[in-house]
Design a protein around this motif. Structure first.
Motif, PDB file in Angstrom:
ATOM      1  N   ALA A 188      28.376 -28.083  18.458  1.00  0.00           N
ATOM      2  CA  ALA A 188      27.687 -28.652  19.674  1.00  0.00           C
ATOM      3  C   ALA A 188      26.124 -28.148  19.302  1.00  0.00           C
ATOM      4  O   ALA A 188      25.773 -26.992  19.104  1.00  0.00           O
ATOM      5  CB  ALA A 188      28.222 -27.814  20.889  1.00  0.00           C
ATOM      6  N   ASP A 190      22.412 -28.051  19.818  1.00  0.00           N
ATOM      7  CA  ASP A 190      21.595 -27.520  20.884  1.00  0.00           C
ATOM      8  C   ASP A 190      20.026 -27.852  20.396  1.00  0.00           C
ATOM      9  O   ASP A 190      19.286 -27.549  20.973  1.00  0.00           O
ATOM     10  CB  ASP A 190      21.720 -25.973  21.184  1.00  0.00           C
ATOM     11  CG  ASP A 190      21.268 -25.213  20.185  1.00  0.00           C
ATOM     12  OD1 ASP A 190      21.321 -25.580  18.845  1.00  0.00           O
ATOM     13  OD2 ASP A 190      21.617 -24.122  20.380  1.00  0.00           O
ATOM     14  N   LEU A 230      24.341 -33.771  22.988  1.00  0.00           N
ATOM     15  CA  LEU A 230      24.114 -33.606  24.386  1.00  0.00           C
ATOM     16  C   LEU A 230      22.834 -34.721  24.559  1.00  0.00           C
ATOM     17  O   LEU A 230      22.500 -35.180  23.575  1.00  0.00           O
ATOM     18  CB  LEU A 230      23.694 -32.163  24.642  1.00  0.00           C
ATOM     19  CG  LEU A 230      24.737 -31.054  24.198  1.00  0.00           C
ATOM     20  CD1 LEU A 230      24.177 -29.821  24.730  1.00  0.00           C
ATOM     21  CD2 LEU A 230      26.217 -31.325  24.916  1.00  0.00           C
ATOM     22  N   CYS A 236      22.253 -31.108  28.451  1.00  0.00           N
ATOM     23  CA  CYS A 236      23.518 -30.348  28.810  1.00  0.00           C
ATOM     24  C   CYS A 236      24.779 -31.372  28.874  1.00  0.00           C
ATOM     25  O   CYS A 236      25.864 -30.902  28.918  1.00  0.00           O
ATOM     26  CB  CYS A 236      23.167 -29.861  30.310  1.00  0.00           C
ATOM     27  SG  CYS A 236      23.047 -30.761  31.827  1.00  0.00           S
ATOM     28  N   ILE A 238      27.244 -34.129  27.954  1.00  0.00           N
ATOM     29  CA  ILE A 238      28.016 -34.700  26.863  1.00  0.00           C
ATOM     30  C   ILE A 238      27.969 -36.119  26.532  1.00  0.00           C
ATOM     31  O   ILE A 238      28.056 -36.924  27.505  1.00  0.00           O
ATOM     32  CB  ILE A 238      29.550 -34.068  26.625  1.00  0.00           C
ATOM     33  CG1 ILE A 238      29.638 -32.639  26.728  1.00  0.00           C
ATOM     34  CG2 ILE A 238      30.090 -34.483  25.516  1.00  0.00           C
ATOM     35  CD1 ILE A 238      31.032 -32.151  27.113  1.00  0.00           C
ATOM     36  N   SER A 290      29.102 -31.979  31.758  1.00  0.00           N
ATOM     37  CA  SER A 290      28.427 -31.174  30.995  1.00  0.00           C
ATOM     38  C   SER A 290      29.101 -30.230  29.946  1.00  0.00           C
ATOM     39  O   SER A 290      30.239 -29.887  30.172  1.00  0.00           O
ATOM     40  CB  SER A 290      27.553 -30.088  31.923  1.00  0.00           C
ATOM     41  OG  SER A 290      28.529 -29.026  32.313  1.00  0.00           O
ATOM     42  N   ILE A 291      28.263 -29.633  28.925  1.00  0.00           N
ATOM     43  CA  ILE A 291      29.030 -28.826  28.007  1.00  0.00           C
ATOM     44  C   ILE A 291      29.263 -27.341  28.612  1.00  0.00           C
ATOM     45  O   ILE A 291      30.355 -26.676  28.304  1.00  0.00           O
ATOM     46  CB  ILE A 291      27.879 -28.559  26.704  1.00  0.00           C
ATOM     47  CG1 ILE A 291      28.517 -27.771  25.754  1.00  0.00           C
ATOM     48  CG2 ILE A 291      26.618 -27.981  27.294  1.00  0.00           C
ATOM     49  CD1 ILE A 291      29.572 -28.535  24.961  1.00  0.00           C
ATOM     50  N   TRP A 294      32.615 -27.885  30.339  1.00  0.00           N
ATOM     51  CA  TRP A 294      33.628 -28.165  29.329  1.00  0.00           C
ATOM     52  C   TRP A 294      34.284 -26.922  28.825  1.00  0.00           C
ATOM     53  O   TRP A 294      35.544 -26.703  28.828  1.00  0.00           O
ATOM     54  CB  TRP A 294      33.082 -29.047  28.322  1.00  0.00           C
ATOM     55  CG  TRP A 294      34.365 -29.543  27.116  1.00  0.00           C
ATOM     56  CD1 TRP A 294      35.455 -29.697  27.256  1.00  0.00           C
ATOM     57  CD2 TRP A 294      33.892 -30.058  25.950  1.00  0.00           C
ATOM     58  NE1 TRP A 294      36.094 -29.974  26.170  1.00  0.00           N
ATOM     59  CE2 TRP A 294      35.425 -30.546  25.459  1.00  0.00           C
ATOM     60  CE3 TRP A 294      32.725 -30.271  25.043  1.00  0.00           C
ATOM     61  CZ2 TRP A 294      35.360 -31.125  24.038  1.00  0.00           C
ATOM     62  CZ3 TRP A 294      32.901 -30.643  23.821  1.00  0.00           C
ATOM     63  CH2 TRP A 294      34.187 -31.008  23.430  1.00  0.00           C
ATOM     64  N   GLN A 295      33.352 -25.965  28.518  1.00  0.00           N
ATOM     65  CA  GLN A 295      33.843 -24.569  28.230  1.00  0.00           C
ATOM     66  C   GLN A 295      34.489 -23.932  29.314  1.00  0.00           C
ATOM     67  O   GLN A 295      35.647 -23.102  28.995  1.00  0.00           O
ATOM     68  CB  GLN A 295      32.578 -23.855  27.613  1.00  0.00           C
ATOM     69  CG  GLN A 295      32.924 -22.458  27.393  1.00  0.00           C
ATOM     70  CD  GLN A 295      31.764 -21.818  26.674  1.00  0.00           C
ATOM     71  OE1 GLN A 295      31.728 -21.821  25.342  1.00  0.00           O
ATOM     72  NE2 GLN A 295      31.028 -20.924  27.259  1.00  0.00           N
ATOM     73  N   HIS A 326      28.105 -21.744  22.632  1.00  0.00           N
ATOM     74  CA  HIS A 326      29.554 -22.232  23.074  1.00  0.00           C
ATOM     75  C   HIS A 326      30.524 -21.780  22.134  1.00  0.00           C
ATOM     76  O   HIS A 326      30.183 -22.098  20.782  1.00  0.00           O
ATOM     77  CB  HIS A 326      29.603 -23.421  23.452  1.00  0.00           C
ATOM     78  CG  HIS A 326      28.480 -23.934  24.478  1.00  0.00           C
ATOM     79  ND1 HIS A 326      27.286 -24.436  24.114  1.00  0.00           N
ATOM     80  CD2 HIS A 326      28.786 -23.833  25.900  1.00  0.00           C
ATOM     81  CE1 HIS A 326      26.715 -24.592  25.469  1.00  0.00           C
ATOM     82  NE2 HIS A 326      27.412 -24.311  26.583  1.00  0.00           N
TER      83      HIS A 326
END
Length: 365
Positions: A188, A190, A230, A236, A238, A290-291, A294-295, A326
């Protein structure tokens, strides 16, 4: 003058083709994108003559002036599609008219001339027929077709070119990911972003992929297969992978994928899977995700599966996601049942093993 010459492609056979024995050895386990067929398709464009000179000829190096506009201002677009060796005999293409349509969309965004859809589809048909012997027969293998167009006018000035070359090359391929893992691991990003509102995110142009390479290199350093990008505004939401769209599968059986808002490529595999999933009675939402969500959903079990999709990789299950902020596993890290069901439904259609009620498979022979 904008006349269009939609005539049968002139055929010039390669005088020194690869021998039958060597071709068979190359087809046993080709590394994705490293083996090429004997021929290529070409069409030229100029403002005076329009599209002209459609030809299937020997695959050979291109000759470009050092000041060709593509080398300085990146007017370059492309497509990715496959020709399949069908079960029961014959060969076929999957939804080639959609690639032709998207190619025109990319050309519009990069201020390039619009190639008529029939010229596009006939170019890939003609090349696939001439190089039919290069279409692999091993399960899951195919002939990858790469149509592309570049600006060739020799002038240094920031403007659209007056001359272009359209070309199609072909490469027999097996699995896209070299690792052979059942599910891929994503990084991911950032820091790097792929596209911004008003940019070229929904065009299939070379610059988008060049901009993704630093992030992909970062993913490789972190021992990941691919990068997930992102959005460029809030950092934020995806969007997509370096070369694939992404889907999320929840515990209630519903599916979600980011909406096409102009920063994400409108994948043909993506649209096909959405249609097929709905035909199978599944609920599919095109909504932002959003990431962080998702987590959270993967950790709680609300989300059970994720997968990426595209022409090259087809359907790639996602097992883990890593990043500076993440780190989580999706399900038990292996391919999920819905992911496998959708992949089977898609590939059965592409290889002629299933009914084709929508007429998506175009048989060439």
């Amino acid at each position: 003058m904008t006349s269009v010459d939609i005539q049968p492609f002139a055929i010039e056979k390669n005088p020194a083709p690869v021998s039958d024995g060597r071709r068979q050895r190359l087809l046993e386990s080709p590394v994705f994108g490293e083996v090429f067929t004997d021929h290529m398709a070409t069409i030229k464009y100029s403002k005076d003559q329009g599209w002209h000179g459609a030809k299937i000829g020997p695959r050979q190096a291109l000759s470009l002036d050092p000041s060709a506009l593509v080398l300085h201002y990146a007017q370059a677009i492309f497509e990715g599609m496959k020709a399949y060796r069908l079960d029961g005999g014959g060969t076929g293409l999957f939804r080639p008219e959609q690639n032709a349509r998207r190619f025109r969309h990319s050309a519009t965004r990069l201020a390039m001339p619009l190639l008529p859809e029939e010229l596009f589809t006939e170019s890939v048909r003609a090349l696939a027929r001439v190089d039919n012997d290069w279409i692999p027969s091993a399960p899951g293998f195919a002939l990858y077709l790469r149509p592309f167009m570049v600006a060739t006018e020799a002038v240094l000035g920031v403007r659209s070119s007056a001359e272009y070359l359209y070309c199609v090359v072909a490469s027999p391929v097996g699995p896209y990911f070299k690792s052979g893992a059942a599910a891929v691991t994503l990084w991911a990003s950032d820091h790097f972003t792929r596209a911004a509102p008003g940019g070229t995110g929904d065009a299939k142009c070379g610059g988008n992929y060049a901009a993704s390479l630093a992030a992909q290199a970062e993913a490789i350093r972190e021992q990941c297969d691919q990068v997930v990008f992102l959005d460029a505004v809030e950092r934020c939401w995806i969007e997509e992978l370096g070369g694939m769209n992404i889907f999320f599968v929840f515990a209630d059986g519903s599916i979600q994928t980011p909406p096409l808002t102009g920063t994400i490529l409108a994948g043909i595999t993506r649209e096909s899977l959405i249609t097929m999933a709905r035909d199978l009675g599944m609920t599919v939402r095109e909504e932002p995700y959003s990431i962080d969500q998702w987590q959270e959903d993967a950790t709680s079990g609300r989300l059970r599966e994720s997968f990426a999709c595209g022409t090259a990789a087809v359907v790639a299950p996602i097992g883990r996601v890593k990043g500076r902020n993440h780190h989580f596993t999706i399900g038990d890290g292996s391919p999920g049942l819905i992911t496998q069901r959708l992949k089977a439904a898609l590939t059965d259609l592409q290889f002629g093993r299933a009914p084709d009620p929508r007429g998506w498979l175009e048989r060439l022979s």
